[in-house]
Scaffold this active site. Structure first.
Site, PDB file in Angstrom:
ATOM      1  N   ASP A 109       3.951  55.174 -19.539  1.00 20.47           N
ATOM      2  CA  ASP A 109       3.605  55.662 -18.194  1.00 20.47           C
ATOM      3  C   ASP A 109       2.148  55.383 -17.843  1.00 20.47           C
ATOM      4  O   ASP A 109       1.841  54.817 -16.793  1.00 20.47           O
ATOM      5  CB  ASP A 109       3.816  57.180 -18.084  1.00 20.47           C
ATOM      6  N   ARG A 133      -3.691  71.535 -20.154  1.00 16.31           N
ATOM      7  CA  ARG A 133      -3.964  70.787 -18.907  1.00 16.31           C
ATOM      8  C   ARG A 133      -5.338  71.052 -18.300  1.00 16.31           C
ATOM      9  O   ARG A 133      -6.031  70.105 -17.933  1.00 16.31           O
ATOM     10  CB  ARG A 133      -2.860  71.033 -17.873  1.00 16.31           C
ATOM     11  N   SER A 186      11.990  64.003 -23.027  1.00 16.47           N
ATOM     12  CA  SER A 186      10.599  63.968 -22.567  1.00 16.47           C
ATOM     13  C   SER A 186       9.836  64.975 -23.423  1.00 16.47           C
ATOM     14  O   SER A 186      10.197  66.144 -23.489  1.00 16.47           O
ATOM     15  CB  SER A 186      10.528  64.351 -21.090  1.00 16.47           C
ATOM     16  N   ASP A 191       2.832  70.205 -14.494  1.00 17.90           N
ATOM     17  CA  ASP A 191       1.584  69.617 -14.978  1.00 17.90           C
ATOM     18  C   ASP A 191       0.736  69.030 -13.856  1.00 17.90           C
ATOM     19  O   ASP A 191      -0.483  69.166 -13.855  1.00 17.90           O
ATOM     20  CB  ASP A 191       1.886  68.551 -16.041  1.00 17.90           C
TER      21      ASP A 191
HETATM   22  N1  ARG Z   1       7.754  73.306 -19.086  1.00 20.16           N
HETATM   23  C1  ARG Z   1       6.533  73.329 -19.831  1.00 20.16           C
HETATM   24  C2  ARG Z   1       5.376  73.629 -18.926  1.00 20.16           C
HETATM   25  O1  ARG Z   1       5.484  73.458 -17.757  1.00 20.16           O
HETATM   26  C3  ARG Z   1       6.337  72.062 -20.643  1.00 20.16           C
HETATM   27  C4  ARG Z   1       6.039  70.840 -19.857  1.00 20.16           C
HETATM   28  C5  ARG Z   1       6.007  69.674 -20.743  1.00 20.16           C
HETATM   29  N2  ARG Z   1       5.426  68.558 -20.063  1.00 20.16           N
HETATM   30  C6  ARG Z   1       5.892  67.354 -20.173  1.00 20.16           C
HETATM   31  N3  ARG Z   1       5.243  66.457 -19.530  1.00 20.16           N
HETATM   32  N4  ARG Z   1       6.966  67.057 -20.851  1.00 20.16           N
HETATM   33  O2  ARG Z   1       4.346  74.041 -19.400  1.00 20.16           O
END
Ligand code: ARG
Length: 411
Positions: free
Chosen positions: A17, A96, A178, A125
């Site tokens: 990505d 993040r 993912s 994110d």
């Molecule tokens: N659902 C979780 C969160 O929002 C994990 C997100 C994981 N991110 C990813 N890019 N796979 O914190």
């Protein structure tokens, strides 16, 4: 928005990505810089710096932010027992704002006006990166190419092939999941997990053993805390980073820390998420246990509502906000006496506190004991209960009791 001639710092993972993002910025005539941040996600595949420069980045930074992640993000989260939805220890959400902070630092170093990340438009994110950046450096513009261009995986691979971008053969082997990981946990979504009735197969997990395959003997760990922060493991003082890594290995080997949940994303979607966070789950459990020994009843009750709010604002991307700072002040104040040791028994996926000791414990055996020598004055109980029950007695006298109606009074 034209990116022609603009300096952009991209959060670069070395994966497909963000490699495609880098190339795309070059095509837009921008001057992209890559920043790879080590948050304990495990080795990147190959030399990321070389990879980024090979694609054409104007510069590449590789930085280790593990210490800062632990002291400024994970320690506060442990003190706050943060569990979103009562389950998810928020490790992705906690990483993040730190990535955003480091992107801003790098942007200042190279004089960039833009920062960028590879998040999609469906997740949390993107919100966290964008809002954290707005709070830290409102003058910078955030670009999220993946969100904007709507390329699916096969299209990205085709783009990468067309432009000669290096990507590992694993990408085409098509892992259906993912994944996001750092030193506090690993999240797994998508593919067959999108069916909420489908049980995750063992290949989903990497940090935790199948509980049924875990050792048949339990293992005990002793976690020492000073003012709410873990400082020792089995009697040995160590930095929190090392403690997290070691405890994660032990707890993970016993299958502790698996979470399977339906989660409410900020963008309104309910999603099925799998997490494995052995150290996080063991530490929060031990910390909660020590708090129940050392905090006053009303503080404990009030703190639980603060914890929920803290978890929500962390999840919702509001880490750099005045509310978060104010809640931190409250939480830090509560932790002054949260010092002591908790003994956890870990066995086949469970971590149970079986012992706790604290110099400032409010638990008092002389008061609690059922032995005859208790210092608790039982004769005072009758008077206390009479006044405690006074409003109930008064109400029943005026309105009629609940006797005939069972638990619901009929009028
Ligand atoms: N659902 C979780 C969160 O929002 C994990 C997100 C994981 N991110 C990813 N890019 N796979 O914190």
């Amino acid at each position: 928005m034209s990116l022609e001639g603009k300096k952009v710092v991209l959060a670069y993972s070395g994966g497909l990505d963000t490699s495609v993002c880098l190339k795309w910025f070059l095509e837009q005539g921008a001057e992209p810089y890559a920043l790879y941040l080590d948050l304990g996600q495990g080795e990147p595949s190959g030399d990321v710096e070389k990879k980024a420069l090979g694609i054409g980045a104007a510069g590449a930074f590789v930085r280790d932010a593990k210490e800062e992640f632990v002291s400024e993000y994970l320690a506060p989260a442990i003190k706050a027992n943060t569990l979103y939805g009562g389950k998810y220890p928020l490790f992705t959400a906690l990483g993040r704002p730190l990535i955003a902070k480091k992107l801003v630092e790098a942007a200042r170093e190279v004089g960039a006006t833009h920062i960028a990340h590879g998040s999609t438009g469906k997740g949390n994110d993107q919100v966290r990166f964008d809002v954290a950046t707005a709070s830290i450096a409102p003058d910078l513009t955030v670009v999220a190419p993946v969100r904007d261009w709507n390329m699916n995986r096969p299209e990205e691979i085709e783009y990468a092939e067309k432009h000669g971008l290096p990507f590992s053969s694993d990408v085409t082997k098509e892992s259906p999941y993912s994944i996001d990981a750092n030193l506090f946990g690993r999240s797994i979504e998508a593919g067959p997990l999108e069916d909420p009735y489908h049980e995750p197969t063992p290949d989903v997990y990497k940090l935790t053993a199948e509980p049924e395959d875990a050792p048949n003997e339990p293992e005990y760990v002793e976690i020492g805390f000073a003012e709410g922060v873990p400082t020792s493991l089995d009697g040995k003082e160590m930095p929190l980073l090392e403690l997290i890594v070691r405890l994660g290995e032990v707890a993970g080997a016993h299958g502790v820390g698996r979470i399977d949940m339906i989660e409410d994303r900020l963008v309104g979607i309910k999603s099925r998420e799998i997490y494995e966070a052995p150290a996080a789950i063991a530490l929060i459990k031990a910390h909660q246990e020590l708090e129940s020994m050392t905090l006053a009843k009303d503080v404990l009750r009030f703190k639980s509502s603060v914890e929920q709010r803290y978890a929500e604002l962390t999840y919702d991307g509001l880490w750099f906000t005045p509310l978060k700072s104010a809640l931190d002040a409250f939480i830090t104040e509560t932790q002054k006496t949260v010092t002591g040791t908790v003994r956890l028994k870990i066995y086949k996926g469970s971590a149970i506190a079986v012992g706790r000791t604290a110099p400032k414990a409010l638990y008092n055996k002389d008061l609690a004991t059922y032995d005859a020598n208790s210092t608790f004055d039982e004769s005072a109980a009758a008077g206390f209960i009479s006044l405690w029950g006074l409003p109930a007695r008064q109400w029943a006298g005026v309105n009629g009791g609940f006797e005939d109606a069972g638990t619901t009074r009929k009028d």
